[in-house]
Write an enzyme that holds these catalytic residues in place. Structure first.
Site, short mmCIF file in Angstrom:
data_model
loop_
_atom_site.label_atom_id
_atom_site.label_comp_id
_atom_site.label_asym_id
_atom_site.label_seq_id
_atom_site.Cartn_x
_atom_site.Cartn_y
_atom_site.Cartn_z
N TYR A 251 41.65 30.01 39.71
CA TYR A 251 42.87 30.19 40.08
C TYR A 251 42.90 29.52 41.48
CZ TYR A 251 45.58 32.59 42.75
OH TYR A 251 46.90 33.28 44.01
O1 LIG Z 1 43.95 37.81 48.40
C1 LIG Z 1 44.12 36.11 47.09
O2 LIG Z 1 44.73 35.68 47.72
C2 LIG Z 1 44.38 37.52 46.39
O3 LIG Z 1 44.93 38.21 46.04
C3 LIG Z 1 44.55 39.09 45.11
O4 LIG Z 1 43.28 38.97 43.90
P1 LIG Z 1 41.83 40.36 44.57
O5 LIG Z 1 41.90 39.93 45.64
O6 LIG Z 1 40.76 40.02 43.93
O7 LIG Z 1 42.43 41.24 44.04
P2 LIG Z 1 42.50 41.86 42.49
O8 LIG Z 1 42.66 41.69 41.44
O9 LIG Z 1 43.54 43.73 42.70
O10 LIG Z 1 40.93 43.12 43.36
C4 LIG Z 1 41.48 44.12 44.17
C5 LIG Z 1 39.59 44.30 44.63
O11 LIG Z 1 39.22 45.11 43.83
C6 LIG Z 1 38.48 45.27 42.87
N1 LIG Z 1 38.08 45.04 41.27
C7 LIG Z 1 39.30 44.60 40.59
C8 LIG Z 1 39.36 45.19 39.10
C9 LIG Z 1 38.63 46.03 38.64
O12 LIG Z 1 38.57 46.50 37.52
N2 LIG Z 1 37.82 46.55 39.31
C10 LIG Z 1 37.34 45.88 40.72
O13 LIG Z 1 36.94 46.80 41.58
C11 LIG Z 1 37.53 43.57 42.97
O14 LIG Z 1 36.62 43.18 42.87
C12 LIG Z 1 38.97 43.45 44.12
O15 LIG Z 1 37.47 43.77 45.27
C13 LIG Z 1 45.87 38.22 43.71
O16 LIG Z 1 45.32 38.84 41.99
C14 LIG Z 1 45.49 37.03 43.32
O17 LIG Z 1 46.57 36.58 42.90
C15 LIG Z 1 45.77 36.20 45.18
O18 LIG Z 1 45.55 35.42 45.51
#
Ligand SMILES: O=C(O)[C@H]1O[C@H](OP(=O)(O)OP(=O)(O)OC[C@H]2O[C@@H](n3ccc(=O)[nH]c3=O)[C@H](O)[C@@H]2O)[C@H](O)[C@@H](O)[C@@H]1O
Length: 439
Positions: A251
């Site tokens: 991504y």
């Molecule tokens: O900032 C960005 O550019 C990105 O932000 C998000 O990605 P992410 O920050 O990984 O968001 P989430 O998937 O909501 O995860 C948020 C946090 O929760 C954590 N997480 C996620 C999933 C899970 O089951 N458990 C968990 O602890 C992840 O490690 C992360 O730290 C979006 O999903 C992307 O599309 C976007 O581009």
């Protein structure tokens, strides 16, 4: 064999009827035969032509989407005709003095819906485009569409890879700006369906830029990059000057590729391009694939939620950014975007090329996010602490936003506590049957 026969039969058909040679049998009978086979040929040609025209007019979309396994729902979209053009014109009509007319791609998406509504409120012209794919529950996208429709915004149903459709939209409306938010989002899903990222974030971006560069006048383009381009960068806070050549997920790699592609189109064709690196955007009408959203759902259901931690029990944190702040950043980018300098595919001079972080500048550990949700939901979460999987995730993000502050007037004002309160209020109202009312 039969094909050969057919071909030899075709060879006997006169190019000019009067020049047909008659042999052996009487000239009168021969003429009759010639006339009757000519009549048959003409008759069948008309039938054949009729069938082709029928299908052509019935499905005006010349949607050239390849049979691509990355597409979750193989659909063709119908568009065209006077009523369609009228709706487009009316939706894109500028009502404010000095207003702009914006094509918003991904308008039924989370950020797309909020940006479209904000533009319309100011009196700008807005036309949406969305393919309504089923990466997450399409009924949420339909509900956002209904919300926008009520404020007079039409969302054309189509894919950014459909260049014929894009050309048509530019033929009908001279958009001054494109807010390009259509993308395959999600960091972890890229391992499940890699080609969908290439299809939307690379091929789709190129089709859009191809049409924009040929448009006359060329629009200025603002588009969504991502904080994930910083990848394994360890220097905090992340500044636009930091390296972005170590993406941790496909991504992130496709978003980084987008930034390079933007450079090329700016350089060759004079397109004005602004990339916005969003930092984990959340809020009402959000994306159900994101952690804050499905944590809420699962806490309410009493299901265990997986919370990631970094190596040696290290904290995983995100610079969570509230949707209203992001919208202000998007509008700031549109309002400060200079015109593209080219026209009809030819560059006339140097054009603007920008990249900005849009974050909140205060990272919060994921475990704190869960505590805030527990308070707002008044339900204790069942936590399951897991090691951060090696599937594209990065341990933390933290935006330096001074460039956006200086140049776009960007100033986030919503902390996670306040933003999640608004999200939870929306969530409870939307999923308790008040779907239409949830605003
Ligand atoms: O900032 C960005 O550019 C990105 O932000 C998000 O990605 P992410 O920050 O990984 O968001 P989430 O998937 O909501 O995860 C948020 C946090 O929760 C954590 N997480 C996620 C999933 C899970 O089951 N458990 C968990 O602890 C992840 O490690 C992360 O730290 C979006 O999903 C992307 O599309 C976007 O581009």
């Amino acid at each position: 064999m039969s094909q050969l026969k057919q071909m030899s039969h075709l060879d006997n058909i006169p190019s000019t009827p009067g020049k047909f040679k008659m042999e052996k049998s009487s000239p009168y009978i021969n003429r009759l035969r010639v006339h009757s086979s000519l009549a048959k040929l003409t008759f069948w040609s008309f039938i054949f032509l009729g069938v082709i025209l029928f299908f052509f007019f019935r499905s005006p979309s010349s949607n050239p989407l390849p049979s691509d396994p990355s597409r979750r729902s193989l659909r063709t979209f119908n568009w065209g005709g006077p009523a369609f053009e009228k709706r487009i014109r009316s939706s894109a009509r500028v009502r404010a003095r000095n207003g702009i007319s914006v094509l918003v791609t991904g308008a039924a998406g989370f950020v797309g819906t909020h940006v479209s509504a904000a533009l319309k409120r100011r009196g700008d012209g807005v036309l949406g485009l969305d393919n309504f794919n089923d990466y997450y529950d399409p009924s949420l996208k339909r509900a956002r569409q209904a919300l926008l429709e009520r404020s007079g915004i039409f969302i054309v149903e189509g894919d950014i890879n459909d260049m014929a459709l894009l050309r048509k939209l530019f033929e009908v409306v001279s958009f001054t700006h494109v807010m390009h938010l259509a993308a395959q989002a999600g960091v972890r899903y890229a391992m499940e369906n890699p080609s969908s990222y290439v299809h939307s974030n690379i091929a789709g971006l190129v089709s859009l830029l191809e049409v924009c560069k040929n448009a006359n006048p060329q629009p200025a383009i603002v588009w969504a990059s991502s904080s994930s381009v910083y990848g394994l960068n360890t220097k905090v806070p992340f500044s636009e000057k930091d390296r972005t050549d170590q993406p941790a997920s496909l991504y992130a790699a496709t978003k980084k590729a987008g930034e390079e592609i933007a450079h090329t189109y700016n350089h060759i064709y004079g397109l004005s391009l602004t990339g916005l690196r969003f930092f984990t955007v959340y809020g009402p009408w959000g994306r159900p694939d994101m952690a804050y959203f499905f944590f809420t759902r699962d806490i309410l259901k009493g299901k265990t939620i997986p919370i990631f931690e970094a190596a040696n029990h290290g904290t995983v944190a995100r610079d969570f950014t509230y949707i209203d702040d992001i919208v202000k950043g998007c509008l700031g980018a549109l309002d400060t975007a200079q015109k593209s300098t080219g026209s009809g595919g030819k560059k006339k001079g140097p054009a603007q090329l920008r990249v900005y972080n849009l974050g909140n500048t205060s990272p919060v550990p994921v475990s704190d996010l869960v505590s805030i949700l527990e308070r707002h939901l008044k339900v204790k979460a069942k936590r399951h602490i897991l090691k951060l999987p090696r599937n594209g995730d990065v341990p933390f993000t933290h935006a330096n936003i001074s460039l956006a502050q200086r140049e776009l007037g960007y100033k986030p004002t919503t902390d996670l506590q306040t933003g999640l309160k608004k999200f939870v209020r929306w969530y409870l109202s939307y999923y308790s049957g008040g779907k239409k009312a949830a605003g």
